[in-house]
Motif scaffolding. Structure first.
Motif, PDB file in Angstrom:
ATOM      1  N   ASN A 158     -71.823  23.498 -13.405  1.00 25.18           N
ATOM      2  CA  ASN A 158     -70.687  24.319 -12.967  1.00 25.18           C
ATOM      3  C   ASN A 158     -71.014  25.796 -13.049  1.00 25.18           C
ATOM      4  O   ASN A 158     -70.769  26.426 -14.080  1.00 25.18           O
ATOM      5  CB  ASN A 158     -69.443  24.016 -13.820  1.00 25.18           C
ATOM      6  N   ALA A 159     -71.596  26.347 -12.014  1.00 23.90           N
ATOM      7  CA  ALA A 159     -71.804  27.794 -11.956  1.00 23.90           C
ATOM      8  C   ALA A 159     -70.498  28.451 -11.494  1.00 23.90           C
ATOM      9  O   ALA A 159     -69.742  27.882 -10.716  1.00 23.90           O
ATOM     10  CB  ALA A 159     -72.932  28.127 -10.989  1.00 23.90           C
ATOM     11  N   LEU A 160     -70.232  29.631 -12.027  1.00 21.04           N
ATOM     12  CA  LEU A 160     -69.059  30.398 -11.614  1.00 21.04           C
ATOM     13  C   LEU A 160     -69.540  31.534 -10.725  1.00 21.04           C
ATOM     14  O   LEU A 160     -70.251  32.430 -11.185  1.00 21.04           O
ATOM     15  CB  LEU A 160     -68.317  30.949 -12.828  1.00 21.04           C
ATOM     16  N   TYR A 161     -69.172  31.491  -9.446  1.00 18.77           N
ATOM     17  CA  TYR A 161     -69.635  32.486  -8.478  1.00 18.77           C
ATOM     18  C   TYR A 161     -68.605  33.600  -8.323  1.00 18.77           C
ATOM     19  O   TYR A 161     -67.393  33.349  -8.251  1.00 18.77           O
ATOM     20  CB  TYR A 161     -69.901  31.830  -7.118  1.00 18.77           C
ATOM     21  N   PHE A 162     -69.105  34.831  -8.264  1.00 24.78           N
ATOM     22  CA  PHE A 162     -68.266  36.003  -8.070  1.00 24.78           C
ATOM     23  C   PHE A 162     -68.394  36.494  -6.628  1.00 24.78           C
ATOM     24  O   PHE A 162     -69.499  36.542  -6.076  1.00 24.78           O
ATOM     25  CB  PHE A 162     -68.660  37.123  -9.031  1.00 24.78           C
ATOM     26  N   TYR A 163     -67.263  36.896  -6.048  1.00 24.40           N
ATOM     27  CA  TYR A 163     -67.225  37.385  -4.676  1.00 24.40           C
ATOM     28  C   TYR A 163     -66.666  38.800  -4.657  1.00 24.40           C
ATOM     29  O   TYR A 163     -65.810  39.152  -5.467  1.00 24.40           O
ATOM     30  CB  TYR A 163     -66.350  36.475  -3.804  1.00 24.40           C
ATOM     31  N   GLY A 164     -67.150  39.589  -3.699  1.00 24.16           N
ATOM     32  CA  GLY A 164     -66.682  40.960  -3.556  1.00 24.16           C
ATOM     33  C   GLY A 164     -65.436  41.022  -2.702  1.00 24.16           C
ATOM     34  O   GLY A 164     -64.558  40.171  -2.785  1.00 24.16           O
ATOM     35  N   HIS A 165     -65.357  42.002  -1.820  1.00 24.01           N
ATOM     36  CA  HIS A 165     -64.193  42.163  -0.959  1.00 24.01           C
ATOM     37  C   HIS A 165     -64.086  40.970  -0.018  1.00 24.01           C
ATOM     38  O   HIS A 165     -65.063  40.538   0.597  1.00 24.01           O
ATOM     39  CB  HIS A 165     -64.283  43.456  -0.162  1.00 24.01           C
ATOM     40  N   LEU A 166     -62.882  40.427   0.120  1.00 23.36           N
ATOM     41  CA  LEU A 166     -62.660  39.237   0.931  1.00 23.36           C
ATOM     42  C   LEU A 166     -61.855  39.563   2.176  1.00 23.36           C
ATOM     43  O   LEU A 166     -61.044  40.494   2.187  1.00 23.36           O
ATOM     44  CB  LEU A 166     -61.904  38.173   0.127  1.00 23.36           C
ATOM     45  N   ASN A 167     -62.083  38.781   3.211  1.00 23.86           N
ATOM     46  CA  ASN A 167     -61.223  38.784   4.386  1.00 23.86           C
ATOM     47  C   ASN A 167     -60.404  37.502   4.315  1.00 23.86           C
ATOM     48  O   ASN A 167     -60.908  36.416   4.572  1.00 23.86           O
ATOM     49  CB  ASN A 167     -62.065  38.814   5.671  1.00 23.86           C
ATOM     50  N   PHE A 168     -59.130  37.630   3.944  1.00 23.99           N
ATOM     51  CA  PHE A 168     -58.320  36.448   3.670  1.00 23.99           C
ATOM     52  C   PHE A 168     -57.974  35.675   4.937  1.00 23.99           C
ATOM     53  O   PHE A 168     -57.398  34.587   4.850  1.00 23.99           O
ATOM     54  CB  PHE A 168     -57.050  36.849   2.922  1.00 23.99           C
ATOM     55  N   GLU A 169     -58.306  36.226   6.101  1.00 21.84           N
ATOM     56  CA  GLU A 169     -58.079  35.495   7.348  1.00 21.84           C
ATOM     57  C   GLU A 169     -59.245  34.570   7.673  1.00 21.84           C
ATOM     58  O   GLU A 169     -59.164  33.747   8.566  1.00 21.84           O
ATOM     59  CB  GLU A 169     -57.847  36.481   8.497  1.00 21.84           C
ATOM     60  N   LYS A 170     -60.362  34.725   6.942  1.00 21.56           N
ATOM     61  CA  LYS A 170     -61.524  33.865   7.168  1.00 21.56           C
ATOM     62  C   LYS A 170     -61.476  32.665   6.237  1.00 21.56           C
ATOM     63  O   LYS A 170     -60.789  32.675   5.218  1.00 21.56           O
ATOM     64  CB  LYS A 170     -62.819  34.650   6.947  1.00 21.56           C
ATOM     65  N   SER A 171     -62.231  31.629   6.577  1.00 16.27           N
ATOM     66  CA  SER A 171     -62.274  30.436   5.749  1.00 16.27           C
ATOM     67  C   SER A 171     -63.119  30.697   4.509  1.00 16.27           C
ATOM     68  O   SER A 171     -63.891  31.657   4.441  1.00 16.27           O
ATOM     69  CB  SER A 171     -62.867  29.261   6.535  1.00 16.27           C
ATOM     70  N   THR A 172     -62.983  29.809   3.521  1.00 16.44           N
ATOM     71  CA  THR A 172     -63.733  29.942   2.275  1.00 16.44           C
ATOM     72  C   THR A 172     -65.234  29.947   2.518  1.00 16.44           C
ATOM     73  O   THR A 172     -65.986  30.683   1.889  1.00 16.44           O
ATOM     74  CB  THR A 172     -63.365  28.782   1.326  1.00 16.44           C
TER      75      THR A 172
END
Length: 329
Positions: A158-172
């Protein structure tokens, strides 16, 4: 013309119409967003549109074969064949694009999992401890913002991945991680951090007690924004399903004890009302029992952890915590 329905060109019409209508159903599902935000059911929904389109197309082809002239059917077969080639080309291109995106994502993940070379002020060696592990773990912290705590799933897989700025209109799947935490088994049977970014300073890090908590700042459909550095207030996004969210009421009901941030200005009440009578029972600890809106029912304990009374306190006001808490005794 009923005999015409059994001719070879009519059977070809049935076959071509079936395939072309199936593609048309899939395309229509994509246009209207039938499978969007439906999780694992999304694929089945889109496929259902395709099957429905194929059935409608087959019925139409039977009617055409019975009513239309031979020349019209032949030309229709040509048109259907061309449309099938176009559909196939379109979906093949979409498939290649997804494969390319998947390959890039896998490459990003592999890059994250690789041990990082020691570079001054930029990265740390995989054997080095992140900044947070050099900070003495706290068992009592006063916080005044956020929605609660995010608790990652601990485990070697179980790695925990960090994400920066997101575009919430795009898929995961269209977002790529910028860094991660990985775990390994400790010699005592639990888990410890194997690799982590150097800027990691979560609210609570005490893995010998399975404690790794990040303060939740915001929540969306698939992601949770958490504070990853409590010194600089740096935030990042994590997948919601890479752990669980405990909003403040649930989290605080699981702590060891709470206490006032300002004992002189705050009081214990006999009822959850501002105008209720106040209690003045000498006590050492307050143990949360129940939370109702901004009020918390607490058990009053002495130095021996014996119950000496109960009362109500205000634990939050204008989204600011009025209490600090202790995770451990």
């Amino acid at each position: 013309m009923a005999h015409q329905m059994l001719k070879g060109y009519s059977f070809l019409l049935y076959f071509l119409m079936l395939i072309a209508s199936f593609f048309a159903g899939l395309t229509y599902a994509g246009i209207v967003g039938a499978g969007k935000n439906q999780g694992l059911a999304g694929g089945a929904i889109v496929l259902g549109y395709g099957v429905m389109g194929a059935v409608i197309g087959l019925v139409v082809s039977l009617i055409v074969a019975n009513k239309a002239k031979r020349k019209i059917i032949i030309w229709l077969n040509v048109a259907l064949a061309v449309s099938i080639v176009c559909f196939w080309g379109y979906y093949h291109m979409k498939y290649l694009e997804k494969q390319k995106a998947k390959a890039l994502e896998n490459q990003e993940i592999q890059n994250i999992k690789k041990p990082k070379k020691k570079v001054p002020t930029a990265t740390v060696d995989s054997n080095a401890e992140p900044t947070a592990m050099l900070v003495k773990p706290k068992t009592k912290v006063a916080i005044d913002d956020g929605l609660g705590m995010f608790i990652p799933n601990l485990g070697e897989e179980n790695a925990l991945y960090f994400y920066g700025h997101l575009n919430f209109e795009k898929s995961t799947q269209e977002h790529f991680p910028i860094d991660s935490i990985t775990f390994k088994k400790s010699k005592y049977g639990g888990f410890e951090i194997a690799t982590a970014p150097p800027w990691l300073v979560p609210d609570h890090l005490k893995l010998d007690y399975d404690m790794l908590y990040f303060r939740v700042q915001s929540v969306s459909g698939e992601f949770v924004e958490v504070t990853v550095n409590t010194v600089t207030n740096q935030t990042s996004f994590v997948h919601k399903y890479d752990g669980k969210i405990q909003y403040w009421p649930e989290f605080l009901l699981g702590v060891h004890s709470v206490e006032f941030l300002n004992s002189e200005a705050q009081a214990i009440y006999v009822k959850p009302l501002d105008h209720a009578g106040k209690l003045s029972v000498p006590h050492r600890f307050m143990k949360p029992l129940r939370i109702a809106n901004e009020w918390m029912l607490v058990t009053l304990l002495d130095d021996n952890f014996d119950t000496i009374g109960k009362g109500w306190i205000k634990w939050i006001h204008d989204n600011k915590l009025l209490i600090s808490y202790s995770l451990l005794s």
